[in-house]
Each structure stands twice: as structure tokens, then as C-alpha cells.
Design an enzyme around this catalytic site. Structure first.
Site, PDB file in Angstrom:
ATOM      1  CG  ASN B   6      38.439  33.463  87.358  1.00 27.12           C
ATOM      2  OD1 ASN B   6      37.622  34.005  86.614  1.00 27.12           O
ATOM      3  ND2 ASN B   6      38.616  32.154  87.395  1.00 27.12           N
ATOM      4  CG  LEU B   7      36.134  39.765  87.510  1.00 28.24           C
ATOM      5  CD1 LEU B   7      35.600  41.050  86.871  1.00 28.24           C
ATOM      6  CD2 LEU B   7      36.255  39.951  89.016  1.00 28.24           C
ATOM      7  CG  HIS B  85      39.476  27.754  86.309  1.00 28.30           C
ATOM      8  ND1 HIS B  85      38.386  27.215  86.940  1.00 28.30           N
ATOM      9  CD2 HIS B  85      40.066  28.565  87.217  1.00 28.30           C
ATOM     10  CE1 HIS B  85      38.300  27.693  88.169  1.00 28.30           C
ATOM     11  NE2 HIS B  85      39.314  28.519  88.363  1.00 28.30           N
ATOM     12  CD  GLU B 133      42.187  27.767  91.040  1.00 24.82           C
ATOM     13  OE1 GLU B 133      41.898  28.746  91.724  1.00 24.82           O
ATOM     14  OE2 GLU B 133      41.544  27.431  90.027  1.00 24.82           O
ATOM     15  CB  ILE B 138      37.334  26.005  93.602  1.00 28.29           C
ATOM     16  CG1 ILE B 138      38.732  25.747  93.042  1.00 28.29           C
ATOM     17  CG2 ILE B 138      36.688  27.172  92.887  1.00 28.29           C
ATOM     18  CD1 ILE B 138      38.779  25.445  91.557  1.00 28.29           C
ATOM     19  N   GLY B 173      40.197  29.178  97.715  1.00 22.17           N
ATOM     20  CA  GLY B 173      39.943  29.580  99.098  1.00 22.17           C
ATOM     21  C   GLY B 173      40.799  30.714  99.630  1.00 22.17           C
TER      22      GLY B 173
END
EC number: 5.3.1.1
Lengths: 214, 214, 214, 214
Positions: B6-7, B85, B133, B138, B173
Site C-alpha cells: 500500500n503506497l 482501511h 490491522e 500501523i 508493522g
């Protein structure tokens, strides 16, 4: 059957509707609760009727200006809260956090959803109950139990597939005793009402008619 | 194992990362996808690497200024999309609608969630996969698979309880090959990566190290 | 007059509309820009037409999954962006932050607003231009310049009261050359168009007719 | 000077703080108001202290479950409302609609903003007053009047540039009498307080000290 009367932001007198609901509940033994504006919780709870919040925020005590703290709703006399009504849709993470906030404050919970798939998702978040309300039928007077019986049966199945013991309520367009019985036939253990009672000329008569067949 | 890079809104060169990902995927046979900004989908997809959107809006064709239409993402070369997200949390009803939008446009879907309960809820909405997540990990470099293995196992159980065949990914992570193997041990079928690759001095080496143990 | 064609999430071919806009702009010397989906910016900008984003997020580079980074829009060829369209209303603080993000990325800005009072507020945030679009007229084909000329004049006054040099555009229902001239008469320095061009059978003819009277 | 004590979602006793505020206001003649949770408006207003809401929704009477209707806040005894606090940022169009809702219900209004530019925008929406609170100083105990005097002076200038007669309040970190005097020196006509009073061991002493120098 559990009958939950949502007063939304209607220009009704919340004390008058609450008094009517309390009387009908006492006379018939049917469980009836009233959900007023947060600022009206106090005066509705004083009537003695079961009182619900329309929403609580996904926050704990702290710096949250403009929130609806679950503990404050409970202080004012609420014993339950709606969450994720289609007029107040919440983020998935916030439904989860609001449910935990409500539990912390001792509030019973009903999470609303638009369709059976979303009812399944809501059930996975471990509320006390779920409710299916097709948004397109809300406020129409066309009862979901007649217009779209499949959505109620689908919601009951979807909830049961995730957790067998979570009651399913339904709402949208419910106003008569026949609507209520039809909802029960489809597996619903309660109904959400709003305009059918809150906007009625005689809320007591509307509620008495509604529950007469039970 | 599926590796999804994921950019986000990082100041990296999306074409350079995509080229590195494509090379490592080809050399190792591991499935690796890259999720750039919507405005960069075209140039990333042209590399030949599997290309994902970071989000699509819960809308159909119509008057929706500023939306990210699923069909436009697909046109630009995306074959999948993340949804919900923790940096872009969606309403329950909108996750449902975005999933249907993605299906309509032929996009594969991964719905993210913060904890096992929310993973269960996400699974009920019928995505192709879910991902857990924990927001607090994160971007920390502390891998979820080590810091909180119970949350990954809990997510796998929660998804399986709702639908037995929905793969569970994990993220937060993850940066080394050991993290990846630990995630697989816990039942995860893929990982979400971001800063560990996108901010690496050498993204190709970072990805090659990551998948070396598979 | 500046003519900005907003393609929203319409099922039109963005390249075809952009080509038509580029041709008409070249032939007539009128400034015409096209605002496609973010995922289509690249292909629209390649035509050579002035290209705008429909929105940019109020973020800087960083961990912002699903955002529309101003720099990514600029990379893809956008030279301007709409903000706060009535289909994508933003928080006051986010309009401010999105304006600063757009400036940082070298994008020109137009902030939309519903009425003169909001136009005044938008002007105080120092955009390059503001636009008034009464939401109830969007998509109707009833031009704001005819249906509600007072709102355009009021917007021009409200903007001038806050900052004398910020151009005011208007939108909603504009589709003919007469609408455009009427808008100019009322003090508007440009128009926002959408369905009148994007849904036209012949976008080139629609645009040529529109600007013929200038 | 107007002193507005925002109880946010703090675990304080709203009646105790309101009683303290009422006493200090009566003894000193300083205008002091208290803004509790919506569910606590009734009991705070009964004390006789000036009572404010922390927020009202941008809606009229109708189907708006979970809203904070301005009329309901007024019914419960509120005579004013904060809007757009940095913990409850609103869309530009909703600040406008909430202001109109508050006017309709007879509530005085203070619109909060993060910086002078946003203060100018808020002023254009015609509230009764505006307030500048740099979010990074809220809850720190570092007073805005000392840490960032330029932002208060800038807010006063920005408001005056849009409308000459709209009072400017300031907030964030205010807790002592010196902070209050410094705020007045900078052109502020009031202050927003929160933790400095609501979390004080002795709210009455905290308020008495605060206003002693006036």
C-alpha cells in the site's frame, strides 16, 4: 414483542407520547419504549416509561465536545440505545466502539441495518438485538412486513447464521396491529415505530390499536 | 501468501516500487500487488504488476463529484481494491455498497478491520478477503504477528465462524521475512505492507528479503 | 469566461469529451477545462486540454490510505481542482487544508458553495476563485442564471465584500449559450457545467453552441 | 469578558460545576456560562446558570434520528450553542445550516475555528460571535494568549475585516486570571475554558481565581 417508538426530531410533545406509551404498556403488559432527543431523556424517563437514546457516541469520558456520551444518556434515565439508524449511519469501527460504550454504561443496544447482509455484520459486533429497516420504506406508511417480507425473513436468517440468540426487530412503515402481527409471523421479535405514533393525532389510541392483537 | 504493498500518500516513486514488485513477483512466483494513489493507477498498471486501488466509493455512475468510481479504477488497470482501511474508515452501509460497486467493476476486494469482532462483521458483507490491522501498530515497525499474535488468530477464527472460505490477511508493522512466516503460522494468507517497502531505500531488496523464506 | 466541465462519475468517455473540449477551446480561444475522475486524469491531460481534479484531500504526504493527494493529481497532469462541491461537501477546516495542499502542489482552486453567505466564507479562505451552485438546481437543466439570478448577484457581492479580486463562477443547470451570457451579465466570470456536456450526444456541438455567443 | 465553560465528555459532576459557575457569576457580575452534554442541559439550566449546548445539528424538525435538534436544546434550557469545535468539526454548509437552526430556536451562537483565515470564514456565516482555538494547544495548560498571541490578534483582525461587530473569543490552555487578562489585551471579548475548570479539584476556586482580575 418489543415496541420501540423513535421520536426522531419530530415536533411532537415527548412527554405526551411517553405518557401514552407508559399507559398502554401498563394496561397491556406489552414492552414499549420511547426514544426522544438526548435533551429530552430526563423528562421522558421521569414518566416511568422505558427510555432509550437514539444514538450514543463511540467515545469514553474525555475531550469530545458535542458528543453524546453513553454515561450521560444513562444518567438522564436511558436504559437502551439505538445505533446506526439509517438516518445516522456509523462507521463499522464506530458501531463497535459505540456498542462497547453502551455496555460500559449499562445500556441495552439495538443496531439497525438496511438489508440482511448488513444485519449479519451488525450481529457479529455482539449487540443485544438488531433491526432491519429498508431505508426506502421509512416514513412511507407502507409496512416492511407487507411490502418486503423477504427482507425480514432474510434478516432473521442472516442474524441466526452469525449468532443464534440475537433477536431481530424490524421497522419502516409499521403502524397497525396487522403490521405488527405480520412482523411477528416473519420471525421479528419487535418493531421500530416513528411517525405512525409520534405524528398521530392520538398517540395513545395509535399504540393501543397497534398492540391490541398481541 | 499474498503480499499487498500500500503506497498510501507516501512521497515514493510509484513506478519504481511497482517495477521492483513486478520483478520480485516474477522471480519468486509470489503474488505481489501494489496499491498506489488513484491518479497513479494507470502508470503502475502499465508496468504489468498486479495493481490495486486503495479505496473505491459506494456509488454507481452518476452525479458524484470527487468520488472514486470503481469502474474508473478498473479502467485505469486496477484489478482489486482495499476498503475500510483504518486511515479511511467507512460506514457499514458504505462498505456494503463499495463491495457491490467493486464486484460490478470486476475488482477483487479486501476489507480491513481493527479487531476480530469487526473482522467477523466485515466477513458477513461477503468480500473476497478480510484483513486485520490493529491501528496502534500501523507504521510502527513492530509486527502484528509478534506484538499481538492473538489478534491474528482471533481474526482467523472470527472470519471462519461467519464464512469458512474467506482468506484473512494481516498487517501493521510487517517488514521482514520472519514477520511474514509468523503471519502464515498464525493462519494468515497474506500481508498488507506499506512503509516497510514504500519508504525503504531499496524497495526491491526489501521485497526480496520479505518473501525469501516462502 | 472560464468554462469548467465536470465529468463527475458519469458513464461518458472522458477522452472523447476532453478531445471535444480541447478542439473547441483551440478554435474559439475560450478557456475550457475538463475535470475527470482522478483515475482518468492522466489520459485526459495527455489530450492537451486544461485538466482539473474534482477534489483533493486535506493531507500532506504520509499515511493516508484512500486519499486524493494534491501532488498525485498534479503529477497526473491536473493544473487545478474543485473543492467542496455540493456532492462532496467538506469541513471548514478541511477546505482550508485542501486549499493549502493545492497551493503546495501548484494547483489552481475553485471552492464551491451553496449560497452567497457560504461564498463569502469560502472567499475568506483565499482560494483562486469561488463558485455558487444552488444544490436544488444541479442536474435539472434549469439554469441558475435564469431561475435564481439573485443568488449569482448575491454571490458576486458576498465575495467582493470579503476580497475584491476573487472571481466568482456559477453553476447548476447551465447548458446553452444564452445561459452563459446571462451568467456573465450577472457578474460571473465562468461557469461549471456537467451533464449538459458530459451527457450530450455530441459534446463538441454542445460546447461549441455554449461558447458561440462570447 | 464572557467566560464559557465547556464540560465536553468529562467525568465531572455537571451540577456541581454549574452551581460553582452560578455562584461566581452572581458574586462577581462576570458573565459565565456552562456547556454540558445535551442529556444534562435540563439539570444544569435548573441551577439558574447561563446554559449552552456544545453543538446543534443542521436540521429542522423531521426524520433525523440521533440529531441534536436546536429546539430540543432550547426546550431543555439552553440559550446558546457552540458550533464547529475542533473536536466536532462541521462541513461549511452544515455550519451555515446549524447557525440558522440556532437562530430559529433563539440560541446565541459561537462558531469555533482553528486559525485567523477560518475565523474570517466563520464570521462571514453571520454567527453572534467567533472563537479561535489552536487545536494543538487544547488541553495542554499552555495558554493561547501566551503561547501564540499572534493567532488571537490575527483572529480579531480577520473577523473585523469581514464584519466589524462580531466579538472574538479565544480558547485553548486558558486557566488563570493572567491568561484571561492577556486574552483581553489581545482583543478577545471572552474565553472558552474546559479542563482548567471541569477537571479542577475545586471548580469554584478555579473560576473565582480566573475572574478575580477583571
Amino acid at each position: 414483542m418489543f415496541v420501540l417508538v423513535n421520536l426522531k426530531a419530530y415536533p411532537c410533545d415527548p412527554v405526551a407520547v411517553a405518557t401514552a406509551a407508559d399507559d398502554v404498556a401498563t394496561e397491556t403488559g406489552v414492552r414499549i419504549a420511547v426514544a426522544p432527543q438526548a435533551a429530552h431523556l430526563d423528562r421522558v424517563a421521569e414518566i416511568g416509561v422505558e427510555t432509550w437514546a437514539q444514538h450514543v457516541s463511540p467515545v469514553e469520558h474525555g475531550s469530545h465536545t458535542g458528543s453524546t456520551l453513553a454515561e450521560a444518556a444513562a444518567d438522564a434515565g436511558a436504559t437502551g440505545t439505538l445505533l446506526n439508524h439509517s438516518e445516522n449511519r456509523l462507521r463499522l469501527a464506530d458501531i463497535d466502539a459505540s456498542l462497547r460504550a453502551a455496555e460500559r454504561a449499562g445500556l441495552e443496544t439495538v443496531v439497525c441495518a438496511n438489508n440482511p447482509r448488513q444485519v449479519g455484520a451488525a450481529t457479529a459486533l455482539e449487540p443485544d438485538a438488531v433491526a432491519v429497516e429498508p431505508p426506502e420504506l421509512i416514513g412511507t406508511g407502507t409496512p416492511v412486513s407487507t411490502a418486503d417480507p423477504g427482507i425480514v425473513e432474510g434478516a432473521v436468517e442472516a442474524a441466526a447464521a452469525v449468532a443464534p440468540d440475537v433477536p431481530v426487530l424490524c421497522g419502516a412503515g409499521i403502524s397497525t396491529g396487522d403490521d405488527l402481527l405480520a412482523a411477528r409471523e416473519l420471525g421479528s421479535e419487535g418493531v421500530l415505530l416513528a411517525s405512525g405514533v409520534a405524528k398521530a393525532d392520538d398517540p395513545r389510541a395509535a399504540l393501543a390499536d397497534l398492540v391490541a392483537g398481541l
